[in-house]
Design an enzyme around this catalytic site. Structure first.
Site, PDB file in Angstrom:
ATOM      1  N   ASP A  64       0.337  -1.064  -0.330  1.00 50.90           N
ATOM      2  CA  ASP A  64      -0.549  -0.037   0.083  1.00 50.90           C
ATOM      3  C   ASP A  64       0.576   1.098  -0.016  1.00 50.90           C
ATOM      4  O   ASP A  64      -0.082   2.320  -0.639  1.00 50.90           O
ATOM      5  CB  ASP A  64      -1.142  -0.055   1.129  1.00 50.90           C
ATOM      6  CG  ASP A  64      -0.307  -0.249   2.846  1.00 50.90           C
ATOM      7  OD1 ASP A  64       1.073  -0.035   2.749  1.00 50.90           O
ATOM      8  OD2 ASP A  64      -1.020  -0.304   3.644  1.00 50.90           O
ATOM      9  N   HIS A  65       1.998   1.498   0.430  1.00 43.47           N
ATOM     10  CA  HIS A  65       3.214   2.505   0.661  1.00 43.47           C
ATOM     11  C   HIS A  65       3.361   3.108  -1.024  1.00 43.47           C
ATOM     12  O   HIS A  65       3.442   3.673  -1.501  1.00 43.47           O
ATOM     13  CB  HIS A  65       4.059   1.811   1.428  1.00 43.47           C
ATOM     14  CG  HIS A  65       3.630   2.842   3.175  1.00 43.47           C
ATOM     15  ND1 HIS A  65       2.207   1.901   3.983  1.00 43.47           N
ATOM     16  CD2 HIS A  65       4.093   2.949   3.900  1.00 43.47           C
ATOM     17  CE1 HIS A  65       2.432   2.483   4.905  1.00 43.47           C
ATOM     18  NE2 HIS A  65       3.122   2.783   4.784  1.00 43.47           N
ATOM     19  N   ASP A 119       4.076  -1.017  11.083  1.00 42.25           N
ATOM     20  CA  ASP A 119       3.805  -0.297  11.161  1.00 42.25           C
ATOM     21  C   ASP A 119       3.299   0.984  12.158  1.00 42.25           C
ATOM     22  O   ASP A 119       2.452   0.675  13.141  1.00 42.25           O
ATOM     23  CB  ASP A 119       2.690   0.249   9.846  1.00 42.25           C
ATOM     24  CG  ASP A 119       2.270   1.457   9.391  1.00 42.25           C
ATOM     25  OD1 ASP A 119       2.559   1.827   8.111  1.00 42.25           O
ATOM     26  OD2 ASP A 119       1.263   2.088   9.788  1.00 42.25           O
ATOM     27  N   ARG A 379      -0.412  12.973  10.221  1.00 41.37           N
ATOM     28  CA  ARG A 379       1.454  13.860  10.480  1.00 41.37           C
ATOM     29  C   ARG A 379       1.275  14.703   9.292  1.00 41.37           C
ATOM     30  O   ARG A 379       1.432  14.503   8.659  1.00 41.37           O
ATOM     31  CB  ARG A 379       2.174  12.621  10.304  1.00 41.37           C
ATOM     32  CG  ARG A 379       2.462  11.616  11.109  1.00 41.37           C
ATOM     33  CD  ARG A 379       3.602  10.398  11.539  1.00 41.37           C
ATOM     34  NE  ARG A 379       3.490   9.719  11.759  1.00 41.37           N
ATOM     35  CZ  ARG A 379       3.337   8.798  12.316  1.00 41.37           C
ATOM     36  NH1 ARG A 379       3.995   7.658  11.280  1.00 41.37           N
ATOM     37  NH2 ARG A 379       3.222   7.553  14.237  1.00 41.37           N
ATOM     38  N   SER A 535       6.696   7.057  12.971  1.00 42.56           N
ATOM     39  CA  SER A 535       6.876   5.941  12.443  1.00 42.56           C
ATOM     40  C   SER A 535       7.638   5.254  13.071  1.00 42.56           C
ATOM     41  O   SER A 535       8.169   4.980  14.276  1.00 42.56           O
ATOM     42  CB  SER A 535       7.234   6.034  10.783  1.00 42.56           C
ATOM     43  OG  SER A 535       8.806   5.889  10.896  1.00 42.56           O
ATOM     44  N   ARG A 537       9.460   2.447  10.807  1.00 42.41           N
ATOM     45  CA  ARG A 537      10.150   2.630  10.516  1.00 42.41           C
ATOM     46  C   ARG A 537      11.475   2.124  10.414  1.00 42.41           C
ATOM     47  O   ARG A 537      12.355   2.900  11.972  1.00 42.41           O
ATOM     48  CB  ARG A 537      10.624   3.544   8.681  1.00 42.41           C
ATOM     49  CG  ARG A 537      11.231   4.670   9.611  1.00 42.41           C
ATOM     50  CD  ARG A 537      11.077   5.751   8.103  1.00 42.41           C
ATOM     51  NE  ARG A 537       9.585   6.384   7.888  1.00 42.41           N
ATOM     52  CZ  ARG A 537       9.148   7.567   7.925  1.00 42.41           C
ATOM     53  NH1 ARG A 537      10.174   8.567   7.535  1.00 42.41           N
ATOM     54  NH2 ARG A 537       7.570   7.334   7.077  1.00 42.41           N
TER      55      ARG A 537
HETATM   56  C1  MIC Z   1       4.427   6.139   8.651  1.00 38.94           C
HETATM   57  O1  MIC Z   1       3.080   7.058   8.606  1.00 38.94           O
HETATM   58  O2  MIC Z   1       5.097   7.587   8.831  1.00 38.94           O
HETATM   59  C2  MIC Z   1       4.693   5.038   7.679  1.00 38.94           C
HETATM   60  C3  MIC Z   1       5.232   5.580   6.535  1.00 38.94           C
HETATM   61  O3  MIC Z   1       3.201   4.465   7.818  1.00 38.94           O
HETATM   62  C4  MIC Z   1       5.721   4.339   8.762  1.00 38.94           C
HETATM   63  C5  MIC Z   1       5.699   3.036   8.322  1.00 38.94           C
HETATM   64  C6  MIC Z   1       7.456   3.602   7.003  1.00 38.94           C
HETATM   65  O4  MIC Z   1       7.855   4.295   7.805  1.00 38.94           O
HETATM   66  O5  MIC Z   1       7.097   2.124   6.875  1.00 38.94           O
HETATM   67  C7  MIC Z   1       5.051   4.416  10.348  1.00 38.94           C
HETATM   68  O6  MIC Z   1       3.636   4.749  10.129  1.00 38.94           O
HETATM   69  O7  MIC Z   1       4.874   3.149  11.487  1.00 38.94           O
HETATM   70 FE1  SF4 Z   2      -0.011   4.414   5.113  1.00 41.17          FE
HETATM   71 FE2  SF4 Z   2       1.476   5.574   7.126  1.00 41.17          FE
HETATM   72 FE3  SF4 Z   2      -0.022   6.920   5.970  1.00 41.17          FE
HETATM   73 FE4  SF4 Z   2      -0.703   5.542   7.004  1.00 41.17          FE
HETATM   74  S1  SF4 Z   2       0.049   7.135   7.685  1.00 41.17           S
HETATM   75  S2  SF4 Z   2      -1.609   5.739   5.499  1.00 41.17           S
HETATM   76  S3  SF4 Z   2      -0.031   4.027   7.211  1.00 41.17           S
HETATM   77  S4  SF4 Z   2       1.910   5.854   4.696  1.00 41.17           S
END
Ligand code: MIC
Ligand code: SF4
Length: 642
Positions: A64-65, A119, A379, A535, A537
């Site tokens: 999905d990313h 995630d 975010r 996140s 990550r």
């Molecule tokens: C995000 O919203 O920052 C992400 C991308 O979903 C991350 C995961 C990632 O960095 O792949 C998260 O929230 O953990």
């Molecule tokens: Fe995707 Fe992270 Fe954004 Fe949610 S917050 S939509 S998991 S990138």
């Protein structure tokens, strides 16, 4: 004394430790999820453990990313994950099926069960009464292999909801109010439990918006009771048999209680650049906007989309505004099409996007220079949108839609009247984009497809007893993982290529960081409070590991990032006296000695050779984390103990 909802689930899944706040506990994990931006690494780590088949009740790999596919890299990762899933017993949600958290809530969530996901927004499923926690990929790999998931037993916060939301006031406004009250670090070490009369006025997707964005509080997770509303949601999803009723005991103890009267809430916005920088929309006033984006795992349910369609019906998006809409899942998309709401959205001039994370992680739709973008996301960290000087405001779908028409930030309650939508009692169920794994008997025949972008991940080594180096970076408070390891369309495709990613580490904070580390052979990072928020990550730990970072020394850490540092074998240290932060400058020569004993005792002395002063540091680690540090990270620890 009775138990809270979270304590009940913890108790029924407790494998090791005692349920005393702060103590290390090991939990049995029923379900796991991964997404593709963290998944490739998580599955490489799972492979390194040498376990042929996942041992969970349900593990799902979502794509999905990384769906822009501007080169071969993303598609190669997708194929890798698809083949790993098939071989090792994991369900595979194909690209196009939607955002992991939305789909997991719809199709797999179960009250009373445990879920960890690579995630940070995994707590979305707390909206239905699951204990759902965001974790690093390595923790998820261990859980897939049947290992315990360790956390420090959280404290319990209860948020008592009374009253009912007024028309055009939204679940998003509830969580923005919680963020205003508690701040982005107010939830660290806590589980946020919602209760009170107001709960039953909120639907499951609304609850999920609230638990989703509990991640921004730094909380371990957030959870709602599993009540009649939850049962009806599962029934609508054709899964009533997955329902279990779950309430706290009448005499459950909460360490903190916050009261929120839903009827008193106003539409709110989190202003740049932090989710807790919250004000009522009416106080911010009609600022001119350039872009509106509706979607993400926070606000992409059918309910959200139907509300947006109702507001946009018969109207046209303001000429100075670009409106993008990404439904959260194929189910939502399909149902929007079937009921005609999709046609309403298209007619208004909305740019319909693929159901995926997309712009939320900077994968397209970056605003214009200095642009103001309203987003229903979770975010708004500086630069995350892909435009460094853009100003991102986090708002509800109602505020987003009303503003998209007006061209200025608009309080949707000024539209007047009721916002009537009708959500069907039965959802359209079609799991044709979720591939089941191959039967175990055929697993041997499945070849893992590895593209050239998939590079081995860096392996940590046990720390030396004396470690020295320079302070290669000094940061302020609230450094996010987006600062440490940025994402976005240009960088995200390289999530499985740590050497390449390393060039961008801390790029927006200090563009010379990566080269400085390479020249110095690594060193130490010095940071402020709430270091590593955001996140899950693990790249924010693996890349510094690759660059030779031995320890990160800060005022305080965010939970998942601290766990990821330990998993990667990087020592997380805090100042015993916060004022000592001022005693270290960039490039100072630092020495940590007697490291092994220091890890065991919990306190380490740092000698600053440049100033000639000693600084007391705390190694706040559980016994298991101490063993992990001494073994050189989670993988080495797991191998040693299996
Ligand atoms: C995000 O919203 O920052 C992400 C991308 O979903 C991350 C995961 C990632 O960095 O792949 C998260 O929230 O953990
Ligand atoms: Fe995707 Fe992270 Fe954004 Fe949610 S917050 S939509 S998991 S990138």
């Amino acid at each position: 004394m009775g138990y809270t909802i979270a304590e009940k689930i913890i108790k029924s899944h407790l494998v090791s430790g005692e349920m005393t706040p702060g103590a290390d506990i090991g939990l049995k994990i029923d379900q796991t999820l991964t997404q593709d931006a963290t998944g490739t690494m998580a599955y490489l780590e799972f492979e390194a453990m040498g376990i042929p088949r996942v041992k969970t009740e349900r593990s799902v790999a979502y794509i999905d990313h990384n769906t822009l596919q501007t080169g071969f890299e993303n598609a190669d990762d997708h194929r890798f994950i698809q083949s790993v899933a098939k071989k090792h017993g994991i369900y595979f949600s194909r690209p196009g099926n939607g955002i992991c958290h939305q789909i997991h809530l719809e199709r797999f969530s179960k009250p009373g069960k445990t879920l960890i996901g690579s995630d940070s927004h995994t707590p979305t499923c707390g909206g239905i009464g699951m204990l759902a926690i965001g974790a690093g990929g390595m923790d998820v790999a261990v859980a897939m292999g049947g290992g315990e998931y360790h956390i420090n037993m959280p404290k319990m916060t209860r948020i008592n909801l009374t009253g009912r939301l007024r028309p055009y006031v939204s679940a998003k406004d509830v969580i923005l109010e919680v963020l205003r009250i508690m701040s982005v670090k107010g939830g660290v070490g806590k589980i946020i439990e919602y209760g009170g009369e107001g709960v039953k006025t909120l639907t499951v997707p609304e609850r999920a918006t609230i638990t989703n964005m509990g991640a921004e509080l730094g909380a371990t997770t957030s959870i709602f009771p599993a009540d009649e509303v939850a049962r009806q949601f599962l029934k609508a999803q054709g899964r009533e048999e997955d329902f279990t009723e779950l309430y706290p005991d009448g005499d459950a103890h909460y360490d903190e209680i916050i009261d929120i009267d839903l009827s008193s809430l106003k539409p709110a916005a989190a202003m740049p650049h932090s989710p807790d920088n919250v004000k009522p929309v009416s106080d911010i006033g009609p600022i001119k906007i350039d872009q509106v984006l509706i979607g993400s795992c926070t606000n992409s349910s059918l309910t959200d989309m139907l509300k947006v369609a109702e507001i946009l019906k018969g109207r046209t998006v303001h000429p100075d505004v670009s409106l993008g809409i990404a439904p959260g899942s194929k189910q939502v998309f399909n149902m929007l099409a079937d009921c005609g709401a999709l046609s309403v959205l298209i007619a208004s001039g909305a740019r319909i996007l693929e159901c995926a994370c997309g712009p939320c992680i900077g994968m397209g739709q970056s605003p214009n220079s200095g642009g103001i973008s309203l987003r229903t996301f979770n975010r708004n960290f500086e630069g995350r949108s892909g435009t460094q000087d853009a100003g991102i405001y986090l708002v509800s779908p109602e505020t987003a839609a009303a503003s998209a028409i007006a061209g200025v930030l608009t309080d949707p309650t000024t539209l007047g009247g009721e916002l009537k939508i009708s959500v069907p009692a039965k959802f359209t169920i079609n799991d044709n984009m979720i591939d089941p794994p191959a039967p175990e008997s055929e697993a041997d025949k499945i070849e893992i497809l590895r593209g050239p972008n998939i590079k081995p991940f860096p392996q940590s080594k046990p720390l030396d007893d004396m470690t020295q180096g320079r302070a290669v970076l000094k940061t302020g408070d609230n450094i996010t993982t987006d600062h440490i390891m940025p994402a976005g369309a240009k960088i995200l495709p390289y999530r499985s290529n740590i050497p390449y990613l390393s060039k961008f580490c801390f790029g927006s904070v200090d563009p010379d960081f990566s080269d400085r580390c390479k020249e110095a052979g690594g060193g130490f990072i010095i940071g402020g409070a709430n270091y590593g928020q955001g996140s899950s990550r693990e790249h924010a730990a693996l890349v510094p590991l690759y660059l030779g970072i031995k320890a990160v020394i800060v005022k305080s850490f965010a939970r998942i990032h601290k766990a990821n540092l330990i998993n990667a074998g990087i020592l997380p240290l805090t100042f015993e006296n916060e004022a000592d932060y001022d005693g270290i400058s960039l490039n100072d020569e630092l020495v940590l000695s007697d490291v092994k004993n220091g890890i065991k005792s919990g306190s380490i002395i740092l000698h600053n050779k440049t100033t000639g002063k000693d600084i007391n540091l705390a190694a706040d680690l559980t016994d298991r984390q101490k063993d992990m540090m001494l073994a050189g990270g989670l993988l080495n620890y797991t191998k040693k103990n299996s």
